[in-house]
Enzyme design. Structure first.
Site, PDB file in Angstrom:
ATOM      1  N   CYS A 183      35.155  26.314 121.234  1.00 14.39           N
ATOM      2  CA  CYS A 183      34.338  25.332 121.957  1.00 14.39           C
ATOM      3  C   CYS A 183      35.455  24.788 123.295  1.00 14.39           C
ATOM      4  O   CYS A 183      36.203  25.267 123.416  1.00 14.39           O
ATOM      5  CB  CYS A 183      33.878  24.039 121.265  1.00 14.39           C
ATOM      6  SG  CYS A 183      35.217  23.353 120.169  1.00 14.39           S
ATOM      7  N   THR A 184      34.962  23.714 123.646  1.00 16.34           N
ATOM      8  CA  THR A 184      35.646  23.251 125.030  1.00 16.34           C
ATOM      9  C   THR A 184      37.024  22.913 124.560  1.00 16.34           C
ATOM     10  O   THR A 184      38.035  23.369 125.252  1.00 16.34           O
ATOM     11  CB  THR A 184      34.917  22.061 125.902  1.00 16.34           C
ATOM     12  OG1 THR A 184      33.643  22.479 126.201  1.00 16.34           O
ATOM     13  CG2 THR A 184      35.754  21.631 127.076  1.00 16.34           C
TER      14      THR A 184
END
Length: 249
Positions: A183-184
């Site tokens: 994810c980020t």
């Protein structure tokens, strides 16, 4: 010239005093002229802040005086302008909403794999045991559209609360493979990896520090596009700078 320091960080740690902490952190951040968002919940803290370097580092130093946050090491990037309009500190039920109360990262982290190892696995096409490796994007569909790993699994979820159901539907496709959830910055993929372990998938890891840490340590190998960020930059490239083609789109 990029003079604004942007930081992001999270930690799953019990915060029974989240409401009192909200007032303290808002006061400190405002005094240092910072802007951005801090989310607090009983399960931990998640923050995105920006401002002049000296003030940002001063806030992190203050945060470190609380033993619960002493090991927080924010991911950093730079911009020429302030990407946030205001300073918000909110108390939520979860710092990343999954609606799955059995997932409690503070009680035990998901196994994590550093960016250099993920790159090596992708270079060779398998993990160190010879098992096929797949990358699983745990972000929302519009974030994925800004950029993702080559060949990443993308279930086109529109919000993270859809992820548990998506795992149930696609679990058979992941059996026998090494799954690297990403994810980020690490917060979603940590919850995602714990959930998949609970659902019986044995070889699941989270990408340590998410895409931002991957960019910082190994660049954009095996990755195309930028990384969506929730501020006015919209996306950053492998140099952790605003990606013009996505910022202007």
């Amino acid at each position: 010239m990029n003079t604004i320091l942007n930081i992001s960080a999270y930690k799953f740690v019990p915060l029974p005093d989240a409401h009192a902490l909200r007032e303290l952190l808002l006061e400190r951040a405002t005094a240092l002229q910072l802007k951005g968002t801090i989310l607090l919940a009983e399960e931990g803290i998640n923050l995105f802040l920006a401002g002049p370097e000296w003030y940002v580092r001063g806030f992190v130093a203050l945060l470190h005086t609380d033993a619960r946050f002493a090991d927080i090491a924010p991911k950093e990037s730079w911009s020429g302008t302030q990407p946030f309009k205001k300073m918000l500190v909110k108390v939520k039920n979860e710092i990343i909403r999954m609606n799955h109360p059995t997932i409690r990262p503070a009680e035990g982290r998901a196994p994590a794999v550093p960016p250099a190892t993920v790159k090596r696995w992708l270079d060779q096409g398998h993990d160190d045991s010879g098992r096929p490796v797949v990358t699983l994007d745990t972000r929302n569909d519009f974030e994925v559209d800004a950029g993702t790993f080559d060949g990443a699994i993308d279930w086109r979820i529109t919000k993270f609360t859809e992820f548990p159901h998506a795992v149930q539907e696609h679990k058979a496709e992941l059996e026998g493979k090494t799954v690297v959830s990403f994810c980020t910055g690490g917060i979603r993929c940590e919850k995602a990896a714990i959930l998949m372990h609970q659902m019986g998938l044995e070889h699941v890891y989270q990408l340590e520090g998410g895409i931002l840490k991957y960019f910082e340590e190994v660049g954009d190998a095996h990755y195309h596009g930028g990384c969506f960020v929730f501020d006015e930059r919209r996306a950053v490239d492998a140099r952790l700078e605003a990606a013009p083609e996505l910022t202007q789109g």
